[in-house]
Design an enzyme around this catalytic site. Structure first.
Site, PDB file in Angstrom:
ATOM      1  N   THR A 119       2.311  -1.597   9.146  1.00 41.59           N
ATOM      2  CA  THR A 119       2.601  -2.536  10.237  1.00 41.59           C
ATOM      3  C   THR A 119       2.808  -3.963   9.740  1.00 41.59           C
ATOM      4  O   THR A 119       3.291  -4.812  10.489  1.00 41.59           O
ATOM      5  CB  THR A 119       1.424  -2.594  11.226  1.00 41.59           C
ATOM      6  OG1 THR A 119       0.273  -3.072  10.503  1.00 41.59           O
ATOM      7  CG2 THR A 119       1.131  -1.241  11.843  1.00 41.59           C
ATOM      8  N   HIS A 157      10.052 -23.628   9.151  1.00 36.01           N
ATOM      9  CA  HIS A 157       9.002 -24.313   9.910  1.00 36.01           C
ATOM     10  C   HIS A 157       7.605 -24.162   9.303  1.00 36.01           C
ATOM     11  O   HIS A 157       6.780 -25.045   9.439  1.00 36.01           O
ATOM     12  CB  HIS A 157       8.955 -23.780  11.352  1.00 36.01           C
ATOM     13  CG  HIS A 157      10.152 -24.188  12.165  1.00 36.01           C
ATOM     14  ND1 HIS A 157      10.222 -23.984  13.521  1.00 36.01           N
ATOM     15  CD2 HIS A 157      11.317 -24.781  11.800  1.00 36.01           C
ATOM     16  CE1 HIS A 157      11.389 -24.441  13.969  1.00 36.01           C
ATOM     17  NE2 HIS A 157      12.079 -24.922  12.941  1.00 36.01           N
ATOM     18  N   CYS A 180       3.126  -3.248   4.068  1.00 34.98           N
ATOM     19  CA  CYS A 180       2.302  -2.103   4.466  1.00 34.98           C
ATOM     20  C   CYS A 180       2.950  -1.472   5.688  1.00 34.98           C
ATOM     21  O   CYS A 180       4.114  -1.777   5.998  1.00 34.98           O
ATOM     22  CB  CYS A 180       0.836  -2.492   4.680  1.00 34.98           C
ATOM     23  SG  CYS A 180       0.486  -3.565   6.070  1.00 34.98           S
ATOM     24  N   ARG A 230       8.358 -33.034  10.554  1.00 32.93           N
ATOM     25  CA  ARG A 230       7.196 -32.781  11.434  1.00 32.93           C
ATOM     26  C   ARG A 230       6.441 -31.510  11.046  1.00 32.93           C
ATOM     27  O   ARG A 230       5.238 -31.384  11.303  1.00 32.93           O
ATOM     28  CB  ARG A 230       7.644 -32.700  12.896  1.00 32.93           C
ATOM     29  CG  ARG A 230       8.525 -31.500  13.225  1.00 32.93           C
ATOM     30  CD  ARG A 230       9.090 -31.589  14.632  1.00 32.93           C
ATOM     31  NE  ARG A 230       9.771 -30.372  15.053  1.00 32.93           N
ATOM     32  CZ  ARG A 230      11.004 -30.030  14.689  1.00 32.93           C
ATOM     33  NH1 ARG A 230      11.695 -30.803  13.857  1.00 32.93           N
ATOM     34  NH2 ARG A 230      11.562 -28.916  15.137  1.00 32.93           N
ATOM     35  N   HIS A 231       7.138 -30.578  10.381  1.00 33.66           N
ATOM     36  CA  HIS A 231       6.484 -29.319   9.991  1.00 33.66           C
ATOM     37  C   HIS A 231       5.487 -29.533   8.845  1.00 33.66           C
ATOM     38  O   HIS A 231       4.529 -28.783   8.704  1.00 33.66           O
ATOM     39  CB  HIS A 231       7.533 -28.276   9.614  1.00 33.66           C
ATOM     40  CG  HIS A 231       8.496 -28.009  10.731  1.00 33.66           C
ATOM     41  ND1 HIS A 231       8.098 -27.474  11.938  1.00 33.66           N
ATOM     42  CD2 HIS A 231       9.832 -28.261  10.845  1.00 33.66           C
ATOM     43  CE1 HIS A 231       9.152 -27.383  12.737  1.00 33.66           C
ATOM     44  NE2 HIS A 231      10.208 -27.856  12.104  1.00 33.66           N
ATOM     45  N   ASP A 278       0.870  -1.174   0.000  1.00 35.97           N
ATOM     46  CA  ASP A 278       0.000   0.000   0.000  1.00 35.97           C
ATOM     47  C   ASP A 278       0.911   1.229   0.000  1.00 35.97           C
ATOM     48  O   ASP A 278       2.124   1.121  -0.198  1.00 35.97           O
ATOM     49  CB  ASP A 278      -0.996  -0.041   1.177  1.00 35.97           C
ATOM     50  CG  ASP A 278      -0.327   0.176   2.533  1.00 35.97           C
ATOM     51  OD1 ASP A 278       0.912   0.277   2.594  1.00 35.97           O
ATOM     52  OD2 ASP A 278      -1.065   0.250   3.547  1.00 35.97           O
ATOM     53  N   HIS A 279       0.327   2.422   0.241  1.00 37.32           N
ATOM     54  CA  HIS A 279       1.120   3.655   0.205  1.00 37.32           C
ATOM     55  C   HIS A 279       2.230   3.641   1.260  1.00 37.32           C
ATOM     56  O   HIS A 279       3.322   4.142   1.011  1.00 37.32           O
ATOM     57  CB  HIS A 279       0.213   4.878   0.398  1.00 37.32           C
ATOM     58  CG  HIS A 279      -0.655   4.775   1.625  1.00 37.32           C
ATOM     59  ND1 HIS A 279      -1.721   3.907   1.684  1.00 37.32           N
ATOM     60  CD2 HIS A 279      -0.592   5.401   2.819  1.00 37.32           C
ATOM     61  CE1 HIS A 279      -2.298   4.019   2.874  1.00 37.32           C
ATOM     62  NE2 HIS A 279      -1.621   4.908   3.589  1.00 37.32           N
TER      63      HIS A 279
HETATM   64  C1  RB5 Z   1      -1.899   2.735   6.455  1.00 38.27           C
HETATM   65  O1  RB5 Z   1      -1.948   3.942   7.131  1.00 38.27           O
HETATM   66  C2  RB5 Z   1      -1.771   1.577   7.426  1.00 38.27           C
HETATM   67  O2  RB5 Z   1      -2.940   1.426   8.158  1.00 38.27           O
HETATM   68  C3  RB5 Z   1      -1.431   0.297   6.677  1.00 38.27           C
HETATM   69  O3  RB5 Z   1      -0.268   0.487   5.954  1.00 38.27           O
HETATM   70  C4  RB5 Z   1      -1.185  -0.927   7.522  1.00 38.27           C
HETATM   71  O4  RB5 Z   1      -0.311  -0.656   8.574  1.00 38.27           O
HETATM   72  C5  RB5 Z   1      -2.386  -1.651   7.943  1.00 38.27           C
HETATM   73  O5  RB5 Z   1      -2.325  -2.724   8.547  1.00 38.27           O
END
Ligand code: RB5
Length: 140
Positions: A66, A97, A64, A131-132, A8-9
């Protein structure tokens, strides 16, 4: 090796850096986004996950802010095993794994150099099987 990649951005800059840094070793199919303009991560995670789910030889990368939005969306698809990786050790274990077929990274929480190390480790580590194999068969 061909890799499908999308962000994403929030992950756009890192996606571009990854493509530049590994251009000689990997062929990238870029599913977007193509600018830093605000977009919705599922619009990029779903098409990429669909491709990976239908081609067992294909690997993907999703980025993205997070990593959580991308990993949650991608793992809605059967036969996708997307792993959220913030350190090279996690990336190695996601391959060894979990036989992860999509690498997900949190662009806002790792320096570029760490992202390069994570990418490099992920794509040079093999699944251990044994096992995995039994455990990942129970995921679906
Ligand atoms: C975008 O602001 C943010 O929410 C996205 O990149 C991501 O972290 C969502 O999980």
């Amino acid at each position: 090796m061909k890799i499908v990649i999308a962000s994403d951005h929030a992950g756009f800059e890192l996606k571009e850096q990854i493509k530049r840094h590994f251009a000689r070793e990997f062929e990238f199919e870029d599913l977007g986004t193509h600018s830093a303009e605000s977009v919705d991560y599922p619009d990029f995670a779903h098409p990429l996950a669909e491709k990976v789910a239908h081609d067992p030889s294909l690997f993907g990368v999703l980025i993205c802010g997070t990593g959580n939005g991308m990993v949650m969306t991608a793992n809605k698809h059967a036969d996708v095993r997307a792993g959220l990786c913030w350190a090279p050790e996690i990336a190695a274990l996601a391959r060894q794994h979990n036989n992860a077929n999509i690498l997900v990274m949190p662009a806002r929480f790792i320096p570029e150099e760490t992202a390069f190390n994570i990418f490099d480790t992920f794509f040079h580590t093999e699944f251990e099987g044994g096992r995995h194999e039994r455990r990942i068969a129970k995921i679906n």
